[in-house]
Design a protein around this motif. Structure first.
Motif, PDB file in Angstrom:
ATOM      1  N   LEU A 173       0.990  -1.513  -0.443  1.00 17.67           N
ATOM      2  CA  LEU A 173      -0.161   0.112   0.055  1.00 17.67           C
ATOM      3  C   LEU A 173       0.846   1.194  -0.381  1.00 17.67           C
ATOM      4  CD1 LEU A 173      -2.758  -0.922   2.949  1.00 17.67           C
ATOM      5  CD2 LEU A 173      -3.360  -1.280   0.026  1.00 17.67           C
ATOM      6  N   PRO A 174       0.644   1.897  -0.812  1.00 19.45           N
ATOM      7  CA  PRO A 174       1.331   3.307  -0.847  1.00 19.45           C
ATOM      8  C   PRO A 174       1.181   4.274   0.396  1.00 19.45           C
ATOM      9  CG  PRO A 174      -0.270   4.213  -1.593  1.00 19.45           C
ATOM     10  CD  PRO A 174      -0.694   2.210  -1.989  1.00 19.45           C
ATOM     11  N   ILE A 175       2.154   4.995   1.260  1.00 18.34           N
ATOM     12  CA  ILE A 175       1.870   5.875   1.887  1.00 18.34           C
ATOM     13  C   ILE A 175       1.830   7.125   1.911  1.00 18.34           C
ATOM     14  CG2 ILE A 175       2.669   4.365   4.068  1.00 18.34           C
ATOM     15  CD1 ILE A 175       5.252   5.224   3.218  1.00 18.34           C
ATOM     16  N   ASP A 176       1.608   8.238   3.146  1.00 21.65           N
ATOM     17  CA  ASP A 176       2.043   9.851   3.259  1.00 21.65           C
ATOM     18  C   ASP A 176       3.283  10.192   3.114  1.00 21.65           C
ATOM     19  OD1 ASP A 176       2.260   9.382   5.307  1.00 21.65           O
ATOM     20  OD2 ASP A 176      -0.109  10.357   6.272  1.00 21.65           O
ATOM     21  N   THR A 177       3.423  11.779   2.455  1.00 21.20           N
ATOM     22  CA  THR A 177       4.414  12.502   2.745  1.00 21.20           C
ATOM     23  C   THR A 177       5.883  11.960   3.793  1.00 21.20           C
ATOM     24  OG1 THR A 177       3.102  13.731   1.182  1.00 21.20           O
ATOM     25  CG2 THR A 177       5.620  14.066   2.621  1.00 21.20           C
ATOM     26  N   ASP A 178       4.636  12.438   5.583  1.00 20.99           N
ATOM     27  CA  ASP A 178       5.616  12.138   6.722  1.00 20.99           C
ATOM     28  C   ASP A 178       5.967  10.297   6.731  1.00 20.99           C
ATOM     29  OD1 ASP A 178       4.576  14.642   6.997  1.00 20.99           O
ATOM     30  OD2 ASP A 178       2.370  13.959   8.655  1.00 20.99           O
ATOM     31  N   ALA A 179       5.146  10.128   6.362  1.00 26.71           N
ATOM     32  CA  ALA A 179       5.633   8.478   7.197  1.00 26.71           C
ATOM     33  C   ALA A 179       6.791   8.302   5.654  1.00 26.71           C
ATOM     34  CB  ALA A 179       4.072   7.803   6.270  1.00 26.71           C
ATOM     35  N   SER A 180       6.687   8.499   4.309  1.00 27.40           N
ATOM     36  CA  SER A 180       7.775   8.515   3.853  1.00 27.40           C
ATOM     37  C   SER A 180       9.442   9.215   4.131  1.00 27.40           C
ATOM     38  CB  SER A 180       7.824   9.141   2.344  1.00 27.40           C
ATOM     39  OG  SER A 180       6.380   8.262   1.735  1.00 27.40           O
ATOM     40  N   ASN A 181       9.124  10.278   4.547  1.00 32.35           N
ATOM     41  CA  ASN A 181      10.263  10.345   5.327  1.00 32.35           C
ATOM     42  C   ASN A 181      10.400  10.219   6.442  1.00 32.35           C
ATOM     43  OD1 ASN A 181      10.981  12.863   3.545  1.00 32.35           O
ATOM     44  ND2 ASN A 181       8.893  13.919   4.008  1.00 32.35           N
ATOM     45  N   ILE A 182       9.295   9.785   7.577  1.00 33.30           N
ATOM     46  CA  ILE A 182      10.198   9.051   8.604  1.00 33.30           C
ATOM     47  C   ILE A 182      10.594   7.699   7.854  1.00 33.30           C
ATOM     48  CG2 ILE A 182       9.088   7.278  10.342  1.00 33.30           C
ATOM     49  CD1 ILE A 182       6.871  10.025  11.008  1.00 33.30           C
ATOM     50  N   PHE A 183       9.788   6.788   6.608  1.00 36.27           N
ATOM     51  CA  PHE A 183      11.158   5.617   7.045  1.00 36.27           C
ATOM     52  C   PHE A 183      12.445   5.879   6.176  1.00 36.27           C
ATOM     53  CE2 PHE A 183      11.490   2.415   3.891  1.00 36.27           C
ATOM     54  CZ  PHE A 183      11.406   1.560   4.182  1.00 36.27           C
ATOM     55  N   PHE A 184      12.301   6.706   5.228  1.00 34.82           N
ATOM     56  CA  PHE A 184      13.626   7.368   4.959  1.00 34.82           C
ATOM     57  C   PHE A 184      14.519   7.519   6.307  1.00 34.82           C
ATOM     58  CE2 PHE A 184      16.728  10.916   4.621  1.00 34.82           C
ATOM     59  CZ  PHE A 184      17.235  10.565   3.568  1.00 34.82           C
ATOM     60  N   GLN A 185      14.117   8.348   6.778  1.00 32.65           N
ATOM     61  CA  GLN A 185      15.092   8.584   8.882  1.00 32.65           C
ATOM     62  C   GLN A 185      15.660   7.222   8.976  1.00 32.65           C
ATOM     63  OE1 GLN A 185      13.178  11.509  11.158  1.00 32.65           O
ATOM     64  NE2 GLN A 185      11.920  12.310   9.897  1.00 32.65           N
ATOM     65  N   LEU A 186      14.578   6.345   9.545  1.00 37.79           N
ATOM     66  CA  LEU A 186      14.751   5.197  10.006  1.00 37.79           C
ATOM     67  C   LEU A 186      15.839   4.127   9.036  1.00 37.79           C
ATOM     68  CD1 LEU A 186      14.653   2.626  12.125  1.00 37.79           C
ATOM     69  CD2 LEU A 186      12.712   1.785  10.154  1.00 37.79           C
ATOM     70  N   ILE A 187      15.736   4.159   7.757  1.00 36.86           N
ATOM     71  CA  ILE A 187      17.018   3.530   6.737  1.00 36.86           C
ATOM     72  C   ILE A 187      18.068   4.259   7.069  1.00 36.86           C
ATOM     73  CG2 ILE A 187      17.151   3.273   4.594  1.00 36.86           C
ATOM     74  CD1 ILE A 187      15.474   1.283   6.073  1.00 36.86           C
ATOM     75  N   SER A 188      17.880   5.793   7.010  1.00 34.94           N
ATOM     76  CA  SER A 188      19.846   6.467   7.387  1.00 34.94           C
ATOM     77  C   SER A 188      20.196   6.325   8.697  1.00 34.94           C
ATOM     78  CB  SER A 188      19.401   7.457   6.970  1.00 34.94           C
ATOM     79  OG  SER A 188      18.558   8.522   6.017  1.00 34.94           O
ATOM     80  N   LYS A 189      19.037   5.722   9.488  1.00 32.83           N
ATOM     81  CA  LYS A 189      20.047   5.725  10.879  1.00 32.83           C
ATOM     82  C   LYS A 189      20.746   4.255  10.937  1.00 32.83           C
ATOM     83  CE  LYS A 189      16.972   8.141  14.193  1.00 32.83           C
ATOM     84  NZ  LYS A 189      18.054   9.535  14.551  1.00 32.83           N
TER      85      LYS A 189
END
Length: 254
Positions: A173-189
């Motif tokens: 399922l697609p996710i919204d902009t907030d969720a996308s940015n949060i996921f990016f933060q997690l992968i970056s960490k």
């Protein structure tokens, strides 16, 4: 009360139940000359150590939140010939964990992605690597809730700490902009610090549809793919296997 009874009580009090349960057998072997006292004590202590190790492994597996307990021995590689079995067995060696490498299982629904991810995760947990399994939507629900409650950083640190994090069903399922940015933060960490295992039914070229931004999708993929093993599974669904076998059987019988 005899010293023998006191000994059994002490062993029970100390939680040395394997020694307690086997001590009569070893006392008889010492008495008959089959074992020396040193050998008997050594073997009894080994029984206790092995039991504690097995309990620790079970505890690690239990807290990892696996959806089921299926290992690589349960996987039908003949049903999915597109998979390089030797590559999967090499992953079982867990070199990827020591090298902080990621694994991405890509394929349509039902081809065994979650089974393989879980099996490798169980192997990690058995070797005492901190491991956690979470569905992508559940992960994002938790992180967005944390964002709303002003405790996002705490939850990101929580999911960043695991030596192996398994994220299942990215892209359903697609996710919204907030969720996308949060996921990016997690992968970056987690990038180059710990291993992440991903299962997805979505080709990487379509990840922009999931995250709503080609730039963000590429940034996430760049970190996931940099040190990674990509396992592309092209084959039939296991969920349809039993039905196909049933209908083939019915056809042959008629």
């Amino acid at each position: 009360m005899s010293n023998y009874t006191k000994l059994l009580n002490n062993l029970g009090e100390l939680g040395l139940n394997n020694i307690k349960n086997n001590i009569d057998t070893y006392l008889n072997m010492i008495k008959s000359g089959e074992k020396s006292v040193i050998d008997a004590l050594y073997e009894l202590s080994n029984l206790e150590i092995k039991s504690k190790q097995e309990k620790a492994i079970l505890a690690c597996v239990k807290v990892a939140n696996f959806p089921f307990l299926k290992e690589l021995d349960d996987f039908d590689f003949e049903f999915q010939p597109s998979i390089n079995k030797q590559e999967i067995l090499d992953l079982k060696s867990l070199r990827f964990v020591e090298n902080n490498e990621n694994i991405l299982f890509v394929g349509t629904s039902g081809v065994g992605k979650t089974h393989l991810a879980t099996a490798i995760g169980i192997e990690c947990a058995k070797h005492r690597y901190s491991t956690y399994f979470v569905h992508f939507q559940e992960l994002m629900t938790q992180l967005k809730k944390a964002l709303a409650e002003n405790r996002l950083e705490i939850r990101l640190k929580h999911f960043s700490k695991y030596k192996v994090l398994i994220i299942d069903e990215v892209g359903y399922l697609p996710i919204d902009t907030d969720a996308s940015n949060i996921f990016f933060q997690l992968i970056s960490k987690r990038y180059e610090k710990h291993s992440t295992i991903i299962t997805t039914n979505m080709p990487f070229s379509n990840w922009a549809e999931v995250f709503g931004s080609a730039t963000l999708a590429n940034a996430i993929l760049d970190r996931l793919l940099h040190h990674s093993h990509v396992i592309s599974i092209k084959g039939p669904s296991y969920r349809l296997k039993s039905k196909v076998e049933y209908f083939n059987g019915s056809s042959n019988a008629s």
